[in-house]
Design an enzyme around this catalytic site. Structure first.
Site: not given
Ligand code: ATP
Ligand code: MG
Length: 568
Positions: A40, A269, A279
């Site tokens: 994204e 992850r 983020k």
């Protein structure tokens, strides 16, 4: 043997490679393998993304397949072309390429909208006039069924009319949403009539004001994979519970006779000690000026690591070492540091730099004489090239390489003691000069033994310590930036810890502005890499100029952070 070896042969296959190979063997998807990396564009990429990138692009490459880059740009309020550009630069720098397959979720806005209309027409979606909070309250819990919305059985025509009017900008944000009509009693919470479209009155970075309704990530993601013919959709573990919903959407879309569908496989992850990867929080660090931008060398971003002096090879080799599993955990950041140290050891030219200089005068060396000494660029390389380093009567050494009252086993310089000057002569300390007021040592005096020149027979005489040095007259000034960990606690992102700002390390950046480097390194260009003998690996900062040289320490020579004092 090189550790920077991208071939998969030397290690066993991970569970994802096994699945892919089995699918290929069974001839699934017409023997195609097609993956995608779906960031994204709402921030810069970090080392965690590198793990996903290496897998998405790497596994496709290994099996003669393709990997798309697809920006998941479904939320115009958070996204920006600055992020799009940086993400592309970082992927290329890491050594991967999407060729002509650059896509955006926004490429499919029309298709997704049409699909939403189809769901409405089939009675599988409805407009809900309740607020997001009300809807969330009715969701129930995993053990308790949800409550059906009072709008659930709206007639199709009314739903169609309202959806179109939502998109023409007639209604305020938050006043209505489109929900899939699935099952409010499902044991999977994601099936309890998920919201699939919301109203946003904010221009999109690519489609401008064309749309007033935007698909939710959960609605868009699986379909985008389907539209692109993705065979293996690799993502992190938190999406495992979303998978049945993605499959449900694809079921509504696909031809019943075609058995193609993207296969989603989840992996763990990357979390690193002393590092924060969210983020949102990284953006906070930038916006609140707690660091100097996204590419601050203390940031775990790809651009930060690049500026710090990391190589793409070292990041890929790190990712290879940690592997892919089904369990979340936290990796010791020293493994990342080890990986870069290992690569830099192979590729960095050794130079002399004195970061905390004190003058040493060789009283029996002729004034005005200069000898060009030979320095090996890299002893790790067979027949390494060499360069010259000028030697003269006055040199700089590190302040902490001399001690007036040394402890036992101190092998550096002290009164009456001998050391070797790297690539030059053995010198013996004969005296010092101190400042009358501060008592600080200002100069060190030595005598050299002319028979001990490096490379000559006399140089074989044994002395315990070897020091690096630079010539006072010939060396050039430089600024050196020493970085330490940005956080003082192992897991700064842990919500139970207090505010992450409180665990910032106040000594994470130390600027030394009186350093001196040998002239050979003075022509260095931004991003060039060196080993400063006995100190660590450094690279030239992107802001460095011929008039103001700036070096960043990538990592110290040995593990053990902040121990610059203990170099010998
Ligand atoms: P957000 O919270 O904004 O969703 P994100 O870190 O998931 O942040 P994306 O841009 O959605 O960011 O991530 C793109 C891809 O990178 C996803 O497939 C995601 O699973 C993967 N990814 C993100 N963070 C990590 C991580 N720490 N380790 C491994 N893969 C990651
Ligand atoms: Mg995400």
């Amino acid at each position: 043997m090189s550790i920077i070896d991208d071939s998969a042969e030397k290690r066993s296959l991970n569970f994802i490679e096994n699945i892919v190979e089995t699918d290929l063997k069974e001839g699934k998807n017409g023997n195609r393998i097609h993956t995608r990396f779906p960031p994204e564009p709402n921030g810069y990429l970090h080392i965690g993304h590198a793990k996903a990138i290496c897998l998405d692009f790497g596994i496709a490459k290994q099996h003669g397949g393709k990997c798309n880059l697809r920006f998941d740009d479904t939320n115009p309020t958070k996204e920006d072309t600055e992020y799009v550009d940086s993400i592309m630069e970082d992927i290329h720098w890491l050594g991967f390429d999407w060729e002509d397959r650059l896509f955006y979720a926004s490429d499919y806005f029309q298709k997704l909208y049409d699909f939403a209309i189809q769901l409405i027409k089939e009675g599988k979606a409805y407009i809900d006039d309740q607020s997001a909070e009300e809807i969330s309250k009715q969701k129930g819990t995993p053990t308790q069924a949800g409550i059906e919305s009072p709008y659930r059985n709206r007639p199709v025509d009314e739903n169609l009319d309202l959806f179109q009017r939502m998109n023409s900008g007639e209604f305020a944000e938050g006043s209505r949403v489109l929900r899939a009509k699935i099952d409010m009693t499902s044991s999977n919470m994601h099936f309890r009539d998920p919201i699939i479209y919301r109203i946003i009155h904010f221009p999109h970075h690519r489609t401008g004001n064309t749309w007033k309704v935007y698909p939710m990530y959960d609605f868009a993601h699986g379909e985008c994979d389907f539209f692109e013919g993705i065979t293996h959709s690799l993502c992190t573990l938190e999406f495992e519970v979303h998978r049945p919903l993605y499959d449900w959407f694809v079921d509504q879309l696909k031809d019943k006779n075609d058995d193609y569908r993207p296969r989603q496989i989840e992996f763990n992850r990357l979390n690193l000690t002393y590092t924060m990867m969210s983020k949102r929080k990284l953006l906070q660090l930038v916006q609140e000026n707690l660091v100097n931008g996204w590419d601050d060398p203390r940031m775990p971003t790809i651009c930060g690591l690049r500026r710090r002096g990391y190589t793409p090879e070292s990041i890929r080799s790190f990712v290879d070492k940690i592997g892919y599993t089904k369990f979340d955990g936290i990796i010791d950041v020293s493994l990342l540091e080890y990986s870069v140290r290992e690569h830099l050891n192979q590729i960095s030219t050794r130079v002399s730099a004195v970061i905390d200089p004190i003058k040493l005068i060789i009283t029996n060396y002729p004034e005005g004489q200069v000898e060009m000494m030979e320095a090996v660029d890299n002893p790790e390389i067979e027949n390494s090239p060499v360069h010259e380093i000028p030697f003269s009567r006055e040199i700089f050494i590190e302040r902490d390489d001399f001690m007036e009252n040394p402890p036992k086993k101190y092998f550096r310089l002290s009164l009456g003691n001998e050391v070797r000057l790297k690539n030059a002569y053995i010198v013996k300390c004969t005296g010092i000069k101190k400042n009358d007021v501060t008592d600080e040592i200002e100069e060190i005096y030595c005598e050299y033994d002319p028979e001990t020149k490096s490379g000559m027979i006399g140089s074989e005489r044994k002395v315990k310590g070897t020091l690096h040095w630079v010539s006072v007259e010939h060396s050039v000034p430089a600024e050196v930036r020493l970085y330490d960990r940005l956080f003082m606690v192992e897991n700064p992102a842990d919500e139970s810890e207090s505010d992450f700002r409180e665990s910032l390390n106040p000594d994470s950046l130390k600027i030394l502005s009186n350093c001196r480097i040998e002239p050979f390194a003075a022509n260095a260009q931004p991003l060039d890499r060196f080993q400063f003998q006995r100190i660590g690996y450094f690279n030239v900062d992107k802001d460095s100029t011929a008039d103001h040289l700036i070096f960043n320490r990538t990592v110290p020579l040995k593990d053990g952070w902040g121990k610059i004092k203990d170099k010998a």
